[in-house]
Design an enzyme around this catalytic site. Structure first.
Site, PDB file in Angstrom:
ATOM      1  N   SER A  65     -32.785   8.896  11.277  1.00  0.00           N
ATOM      2  CA  SER A  65     -31.524   9.629  11.258  1.00  0.00           C
ATOM      3  C   SER A  65     -30.404   8.893  10.516  1.00  0.00           C
ATOM      4  O   SER A  65     -30.546   8.561   9.354  1.00  0.00           O
ATOM      5  CB  SER A  65     -31.160   9.944  12.709  1.00  0.00           C
ATOM      6  OG  SER A  65     -30.033  10.738  12.784  1.00  0.00           O
ATOM      7  N   ASP A 285     -26.047  14.178   8.226  1.00  0.00           N
ATOM      8  CA  ASP A 285     -26.521  12.816   8.493  1.00  0.00           C
ATOM      9  C   ASP A 285     -27.864  12.612   7.772  1.00  0.00           C
ATOM     10  O   ASP A 285     -28.319  13.495   7.033  1.00  0.00           O
ATOM     11  CB  ASP A 285     -26.597  12.517  10.001  1.00  0.00           C
ATOM     12  CG  ASP A 285     -27.777  13.193  10.661  1.00  0.00           C
ATOM     13  OD1 ASP A 285     -28.255  14.221  10.129  1.00  0.00           O
ATOM     14  OD2 ASP A 285     -28.237  12.705  11.705  1.00  0.00           O
ATOM     15  N   ASN A 379     -20.147  14.695  17.954  1.00  0.00           N
ATOM     16  CA  ASN A 379     -20.675  14.036  16.748  1.00  0.00           C
ATOM     17  C   ASN A 379     -21.384  14.973  15.766  1.00  0.00           C
ATOM     18  O   ASN A 379     -21.882  14.535  14.742  1.00  0.00           O
ATOM     19  CB  ASN A 379     -21.591  12.871  17.146  1.00  0.00           C
ATOM     20  CG  ASN A 379     -22.845  13.331  17.877  1.00  0.00           C
ATOM     21  OD1 ASN A 379     -23.242  14.488  17.796  1.00  0.00           O
ATOM     22  ND2 ASN A 379     -23.482  12.422  18.605  1.00  0.00           N
ATOM     23  N   ARG A 515     -20.241   2.107  26.799  1.00  0.00           N
ATOM     24  CA  ARG A 515     -19.253   2.804  25.966  1.00  0.00           C
ATOM     25  C   ARG A 515     -18.058   3.221  26.810  1.00  0.00           C
ATOM     26  O   ARG A 515     -18.219   3.662  27.959  1.00  0.00           O
ATOM     27  CB  ARG A 515     -19.859   4.044  25.326  1.00  0.00           C
ATOM     28  CG  ARG A 515     -20.927   3.736  24.319  1.00  0.00           C
ATOM     29  CD  ARG A 515     -21.186   4.910  23.383  1.00  0.00           C
ATOM     30  NE  ARG A 515     -22.452   4.746  22.694  1.00  0.00           N
ATOM     31  CZ  ARG A 515     -22.633   3.987  21.620  1.00  0.00           C
ATOM     32  NH1 ARG A 515     -21.626   3.316  21.104  1.00  0.00           N
ATOM     33  NH2 ARG A 515     -23.814   3.875  21.062  1.00  0.00           N
TER      34      ARG A 515
HETATM   35  C1  16G Z   1     -28.793  10.039  20.062  1.00  0.00           C
HETATM   36  C2  16G Z   1     -28.802  11.518  20.360  1.00  0.00           C
HETATM   37  C3  16G Z   1     -27.408  12.087  20.330  1.00  0.00           C
HETATM   38  C4  16G Z   1     -26.477  11.307  21.237  1.00  0.00           C
HETATM   39  C5  16G Z   1     -26.549   9.825  20.964  1.00  0.00           C
HETATM   40  C6  16G Z   1     -25.826   9.068  22.056  1.00  0.00           C
HETATM   41  C7  16G Z   1     -30.473  13.166  19.719  1.00  0.00           C
HETATM   42  C8  16G Z   1     -31.211  13.844  18.594  1.00  0.00           C
HETATM   43  N1  16G Z   1     -29.612  12.236  19.369  1.00  0.00           N
HETATM   44  O1  16G Z   1     -28.406   9.788  18.752  1.00  0.00           O
HETATM   45  O2  16G Z   1     -27.495  13.418  20.760  1.00  0.00           O
HETATM   46  O3  16G Z   1     -25.148  11.733  21.078  1.00  0.00           O
HETATM   47  O4  16G Z   1     -27.911   9.405  20.984  1.00  0.00           O
HETATM   48  O5  16G Z   1     -25.938   7.703  21.857  1.00  0.00           O
HETATM   49  O6  16G Z   1     -30.677  13.441  20.887  1.00  0.00           O
HETATM   50  P1  16G Z   1     -25.438   6.663  22.950  1.00  0.00           P
HETATM   51  O7  16G Z   1     -26.195   6.938  24.230  1.00  0.00           O
HETATM   52  O8  16G Z   1     -25.709   5.336  22.359  1.00  0.00           O
HETATM   53  O9  16G Z   1     -23.972   6.902  23.142  1.00  0.00           O
HETATM   54 MG    MG Z   2     -29.911  12.870  12.851  1.00  0.00          MG
END
Ligand code: 16G
Ligand code: MG
Length: 552
Positions: A65, A285, A379, A515
């Protein structure tokens, strides 16, 4: 040679480094490409088991991604094109982390637990992004599939949502569309052309007025697969959209200073895009499952239109069309804690808003509860889901030639085109872009008018390192902390100090950090609140290293 002997022999060609343990993160395995060969082989094996279990085609997408080019990753796609069911994420870790000599035991364990009949056929669709490592890694997936006797259809370089689309088409025996690249381009572009046809009928004067400007869109392809496939699609769009494509893989590096993640996080335009004042721009992306919009105003200020703005535009459009069509169907918008408070306030006045945990799989699941579920993360991940009953009602009305009321008939047809333009399998930058463009054209809205629907509250995201991020647990769609004791009370006290403020704290699902999110009436107050919440986390949840400092 038995099937298992073959797996054993071939697995030695994709050996697991001893002791290496990888987690299936929020959206699959993702790390430096050098560590992934064995994971790919084993995900090929797991896909075969999942296919036998579900008696359906399963997808495997090789991509990392928005991560840097040297990373890679893998996502599994379930029969209806959705992300693999969470209970199988456990199995994927079991297989991924089994040492070489116990791989067969781990494999047999899944077969036994799921009572899988090994005589059943298995069919796997494979796709990959443009990373240099993707070629070899997708070959490792194929090796895994074939070692266990599965059939492979390799789609080559496709966007993640295109692979999801193919899987859904295949498993609905073509009802959702034809599982070919041409099938994807034709379905989406025909629906888009249908949508924009109504512009000429319904708002002819506006259409003429905007003829040149409204059809033009600047697209930042993140130097990734989205750029390549959008180029392929252009000829199907019959000039109903004029695209100027930047960061199209010819020169720049994947996701480097460009792409949806860069634009959203940095809150500035990508490199390599020549934007004029008021021009509509969007960024994909690296695997084209996320999109954000933006423009520059006459003072040179940058305005971001993220997933919340997209959800608002689409949600209110659908609601208006349902009212005009006289259809009694409920539209809901599913948001996460990251949704800007202004978007929630605006949306709650017009339709139902529902909350869920971060991550596409959670939003997708939550959106399935409604007749029409619009989901977007801030996002830019998101799509619209229509229940079977909703599709049926809309189709019936759109085809009813006895309707004399033109407004009603047009609304029904617009809803029908919306169903076909949106990729319901998963959030899809290309499909989301076509829907946004269609809605703006139908409603005669400029990018500035869309932006003015509501004003975002200033917001700030921070990261804190703690000894063990699992000490923080949350509830209420991650909006409230449960443990450690005292942290939520501290956040509540801090939030009271600033007008229109909100803050929350959650452990990341993709990085080893906590976060922090804060928003308030001014950027100054937002930053002060974020700083104080960071300190509370640091003190109450075992922060490591230096105390967090104010940003400026
Ligand atoms: C991943 C997820 C996205 C989420 C992000 C949160 C998919 C395809 N992608 O990129 O939806 O916003 O994780 O990341 O599910 P974090 O838990 O590090 O904040
Ligand atoms: Mg992606």
């Amino acid at each position: 040679m038995t099937q298992f002997e073959k797996v054993f022999r071939n697995s030695a060609l994709h050996p697991k480094p001893v002791g290496l343990v990888l987690q299936y993160g929020t959206a699959g395995f993702r790390t430096n490409a050098k560590e992934l060969d064995h994971i790919m082989f084993r995900m090929g094996l797991l896909a075969v088991l999942r296919s036998k279990k579900t008696k359906a085609t399963i997808g495997v997408m090789v991509t990392a991604s928005h991560n840097p080019e040297e990373d890679n990753g893998v996502k599994l796609v379930d029969p209806m094109g959705e992300m693999v069911t969470p209970s199988w994420e456990e199995y994927s870790m079991q297989l991924a982390n089994a040492e070489q000599d116990v791989l067969l035991t781990a494999l047999k364990d899944v077969i036994e637990k799921e009572a899988i009949s090994m005589d059943q056929d298995a069919n796997i669709f494979i796709g990959k992004d443009t990373r240099p490592s993707s070629e070899k890694l997708s070959q490792a997936v194929s090796d895994g599939v074939m070692s266990l006797g599965g059939h492979v259809h390799d789609y080559g370089v496709v966007t993640t949502p295109q692979l999801h689309f193919m899987v859904r088409c295949q498993n609905t025996q073509g009802c959702y569309g034809s599982p070919t690249m041409e099938g994807y381009y034709r379905k989406l572009s025909q629906a888009f052309v249908q949508l924009t046809k109504h512009v000429r009928q319904s708002t002819f004067h506006q259409w003429v007025h905007r003829l040149t400007s409204s059809k033009h869109l600047l697209v930042d392809g993140a130097n990734g697969v989205g750029a390549l496939r959008l180029r392929d699609m252009e000829r199907f769009l019959q000039n109903q959209l004029q695209i100027s494509l930047f960061n199209d893989c010819r020169e720049g590096k994947l996701n480097f200073q460009c792409g949806a993640d860069y634009v959203k996080v940095q809150q500035k335009p990508p490199q390599g895009v020549e934007m004029s004042v008021g021009e509509r721009c969007c960024s994909f992306d690296g695997d084209a499952d996320r999109i954000v919009y933006y423009y520059k105003d006459s003072d040179g200020c940058f305005h971001l239109q993220d997933g919340d703005k997209i959800a608002t535009l689409i949600g209110t459009f659908l609601k208006d069309m349902l009212t005009q069509a006289g259809l009694d169907l409920q539209v809901a918008v599913v948001q996460t804690a990251y949704a800007n408070g202004s978007s929630t306030r605006y949306l709650e006045d017009v339709l139902k808003v529902s909350w869920c945990t971060t991550g596409v799989k959670h939003l997708h699941h939550a959106a399935q509860e409604f007749d029409i579920g619009v989901y977007f993360e801030a996002n830019g991940h998101g799509t619209v889901l229509f229940s079977n009953a909703a599709v049926h009602k809309i189709e019936k009305l759109a085809q009813d030639s006895s309707i004399k009321n033109e407004k009603k008939r047009t609304a029904a047809q617009l809803l029908h085109s919306t169903i076909n333009v949106i990729n319901q399998a998963v959030g899809d930058a290309i499909s989301d872009m076509l829907l946004v463009e269609g809605v703006l054209a139908v409603q005669g809205l400029s990018v500035q008018q869309w932006d003015a629907i509501y004003s975002d509250l200033p917001n700030r995201q921070r990261k804190i390192k703690v000894a063990d991020r699992r000490v923080i647990t949350t509830t209420d769609a991650e909006r409230r902390v449960v443990t450690p004791p005292g942290l939520q009370e501290a956040v509540d006290m801090l939030v009271k100090k600033y007008p229109q403020s909100r803050a929350f704290v959650r452990p990341s699902g993709t990085e080893d950090i906590i976060r922090v999110y804060a928003e308030a009436d001014t950027q100054e107050n937002t930053d002060a609140l974020a700083q104080e919440v960071c300190l509370a986390v640091y003190r109450l949840a075992g922060g490591v290293g230096e105390e967090p400092k104010p940003l400026h």
